[in-house]
Motif scaffolding. Sequence first.
Motif, PDB file in Angstrom:
ATOM      1  N   ALA A 215      -3.227  10.162  26.231  1.00  0.00           N
ATOM      2  CA  ALA A 215      -4.646  10.241  25.871  1.00  0.00           C
ATOM      3  C   ALA A 215      -5.362   8.922  26.126  1.00  0.00           C
ATOM      4  O   ALA A 215      -6.532   8.915  26.513  1.00  0.00           O
ATOM      5  N   ALA A 216      -4.652   7.813  25.949  1.00  0.00           N
ATOM      6  CA  ALA A 216      -5.250   6.487  26.152  1.00  0.00           C
ATOM      7  C   ALA A 216      -5.161   6.031  27.605  1.00  0.00           C
ATOM      8  O   ALA A 216      -5.527   4.907  27.920  1.00  0.00           O
ATOM      9  N   ARG A 217      -4.660   6.886  28.475  1.00  0.00           N
ATOM     10  CA  ARG A 217      -4.501   6.592  29.910  1.00  0.00           C
ATOM     11  C   ARG A 217      -3.508   5.459  30.169  1.00  0.00           C
ATOM     12  O   ARG A 217      -3.614   4.731  31.137  1.00  0.00           O
ATOM     13  N   ARG A 218      -2.519   5.333  29.285  1.00  0.00           N
ATOM     14  CA  ARG A 218      -1.493   4.303  29.453  1.00  0.00           C
ATOM     15  C   ARG A 218      -0.215   4.880  30.062  1.00  0.00           C
ATOM     16  O   ARG A 218       0.663   4.121  30.457  1.00  0.00           O
ATOM     17  N   ARG A 219      -0.090   6.204  30.058  1.00  0.00           N
ATOM     18  CA  ARG A 219       1.050   6.884  30.671  1.00  0.00           C
ATOM     19  C   ARG A 219       0.524   8.030  31.514  1.00  0.00           C
ATOM     20  O   ARG A 219      -0.470   8.666  31.169  1.00  0.00           O
TER      21      ARG A 219
ATOM     22  N   LYS B 146     -17.138   6.648  20.081  1.00  0.00           N
ATOM     23  CA  LYS B 146     -16.668   5.261  19.976  1.00  0.00           C
ATOM     24  C   LYS B 146     -15.608   5.054  18.884  1.00  0.00           C
ATOM     25  O   LYS B 146     -14.587   4.412  19.146  1.00  0.00           O
ATOM     26  N   PRO B 147     -15.787   5.566  17.670  1.00  0.00           N
ATOM     27  CA  PRO B 147     -14.747   5.354  16.645  1.00  0.00           C
ATOM     28  C   PRO B 147     -13.409   6.001  17.037  1.00  0.00           C
ATOM     29  O   PRO B 147     -12.354   5.432  16.789  1.00  0.00           O
ATOM     30  N   LEU B 148     -13.473   7.157  17.661  1.00  0.00           N
ATOM     31  CA  LEU B 148     -12.256   7.841  18.101  1.00  0.00           C
ATOM     32  C   LEU B 148     -11.569   7.033  19.208  1.00  0.00           C
ATOM     33  O   LEU B 148     -10.356   6.829  19.182  1.00  0.00           O
ATOM     34  N   ARG B 149     -12.346   6.559  20.162  1.00  0.00           N
ATOM     35  CA  ARG B 149     -11.803   5.757  21.271  1.00  0.00           C
ATOM     36  C   ARG B 149     -11.187   4.466  20.744  1.00  0.00           C
ATOM     37  O   ARG B 149     -10.085   4.081  21.137  1.00  0.00           O
ATOM     38  N   ALA B 150     -11.876   3.782  19.828  1.00  0.00           N
ATOM     39  CA  ALA B 150     -11.362   2.523  19.277  1.00  0.00           C
ATOM     40  C   ALA B 150     -10.047   2.758  18.540  1.00  0.00           C
ATOM     41  O   ALA B 150      -9.082   2.002  18.714  1.00  0.00           O
ATOM     42  N   GLY B 151      -9.987   3.805  17.741  1.00  0.00           N
ATOM     43  CA  GLY B 151      -8.752   4.128  17.015  1.00  0.00           C
ATOM     44  C   GLY B 151      -7.616   4.475  17.964  1.00  0.00           C
ATOM     45  O   GLY B 151      -6.473   4.034  17.768  1.00  0.00           O
ATOM     46  N   LEU B 152      -7.927   5.243  18.991  1.00  0.00           N
ATOM     47  CA  LEU B 152      -6.918   5.617  19.980  1.00  0.00           C
ATOM     48  C   LEU B 152      -6.377   4.386  20.695  1.00  0.00           C
ATOM     49  O   LEU B 152      -5.167   4.234  20.885  1.00  0.00           O
ATOM     50  N   MET B 153      -7.265   3.485  21.096  1.00  0.00           N
ATOM     51  CA  MET B 153      -6.836   2.278  21.811  1.00  0.00           C
ATOM     52  C   MET B 153      -5.993   1.363  20.910  1.00  0.00           C
ATOM     53  O   MET B 153      -5.002   0.798  21.364  1.00  0.00           O
TER      54      MET B 153
ATOM     55  N   ALA C  61      -2.606   2.997  20.628  1.00  0.00           N
ATOM     56  CA  ALA C  61      -1.875   2.829  21.895  1.00  0.00           C
ATOM     57  C   ALA C  61      -1.363   1.398  22.025  1.00  0.00           C
ATOM     58  O   ALA C  61      -0.217   1.185  22.462  1.00  0.00           O
ATOM     59  N   ASP C  62      -2.175   0.413  21.642  1.00  0.00           N
ATOM     60  CA  ASP C  62      -1.733  -0.992  21.677  1.00  0.00           C
ATOM     61  C   ASP C  62      -0.526  -1.195  20.771  1.00  0.00           C
ATOM     62  O   ASP C  62       0.446  -1.865  21.133  1.00  0.00           O
ATOM     63  N   PHE C  63      -0.590  -0.625  19.573  1.00  0.00           N
ATOM     64  CA  PHE C  63       0.500  -0.729  18.603  1.00  0.00           C
ATOM     65  C   PHE C  63       1.780  -0.119  19.168  1.00  0.00           C
ATOM     66  O   PHE C  63       2.855  -0.711  19.094  1.00  0.00           O
ATOM     67  N   ILE C  64       1.658   1.071  19.747  1.00  0.00           N
ATOM     68  CA  ILE C  64       2.823   1.757  20.313  1.00  0.00           C
ATOM     69  C   ILE C  64       3.410   0.961  21.470  1.00  0.00           C
ATOM     70  O   ILE C  64       4.622   0.736  21.530  1.00  0.00           O
ATOM     71  N   GLU C  65       2.552   0.510  22.379  1.00  0.00           N
ATOM     72  CA  GLU C  65       3.048  -0.261  23.527  1.00  0.00           C
ATOM     73  C   GLU C  65       3.721  -1.559  23.084  1.00  0.00           C
ATOM     74  O   GLU C  65       4.766  -1.929  23.622  1.00  0.00           O
TER      75      GLU C  65
END
Length: 174
Positions: free
Chosen positions: A101-105, A142-149, A152-156
């Motif tokens: 969802a975060a376009r990291r994979r 924006k709040p959804l995108r910020a939370g998702l990012m 994703a940062d935490f997971i990575e």
Amino acid sequence: MLNPLRAQLVRKGPQWLQLPLQFAPFAVKKHFLQQLLSWQFRHALAEGELDFLQGHWLGIEIRDLGLRWTTTVEQGVLRVADRAEADVWFRGDVNDLVLVAARRRDPDTLFFQRRLVIEGDTELGLEVKNLMDAIELETMPKPLRAGLMQLADFIEAGLTEDAAATADRAGISC
């Protein structure tokens, strides 16, 4: 310095969510999911980009959380239900789905690694995948995108720390 707690949280997934999700009635999960999905896909619904789901059910299963639901579009409104059957199912673990969802994979890579499973109506599954690929992160609320990012940062970061710790252990001889 590695943070073992972060690595453990990421490696095991958010198992701490399993218990509340297990005991939460589906009506509560349905309300939350319907609100979240309607918020995220409000423009796609208004533009008719989800009309291909009319009369079809898309199933989503987050395996490691034990969370699953089905969704369809009825009269331009996204509906969530708890159905055993769907025309197509998308199944994966939460970390992989967040990173997609975060376009990291890349979902195709995860599919070929059997970490993302798509079963059922292939044509409908392809339409869903194409829609997901076409969504630009900037159009997300924006709040959804910020939370998702942030997630994703935490997971990575946890996956990176876990990989480094595993490499360090592999290099240690007894």
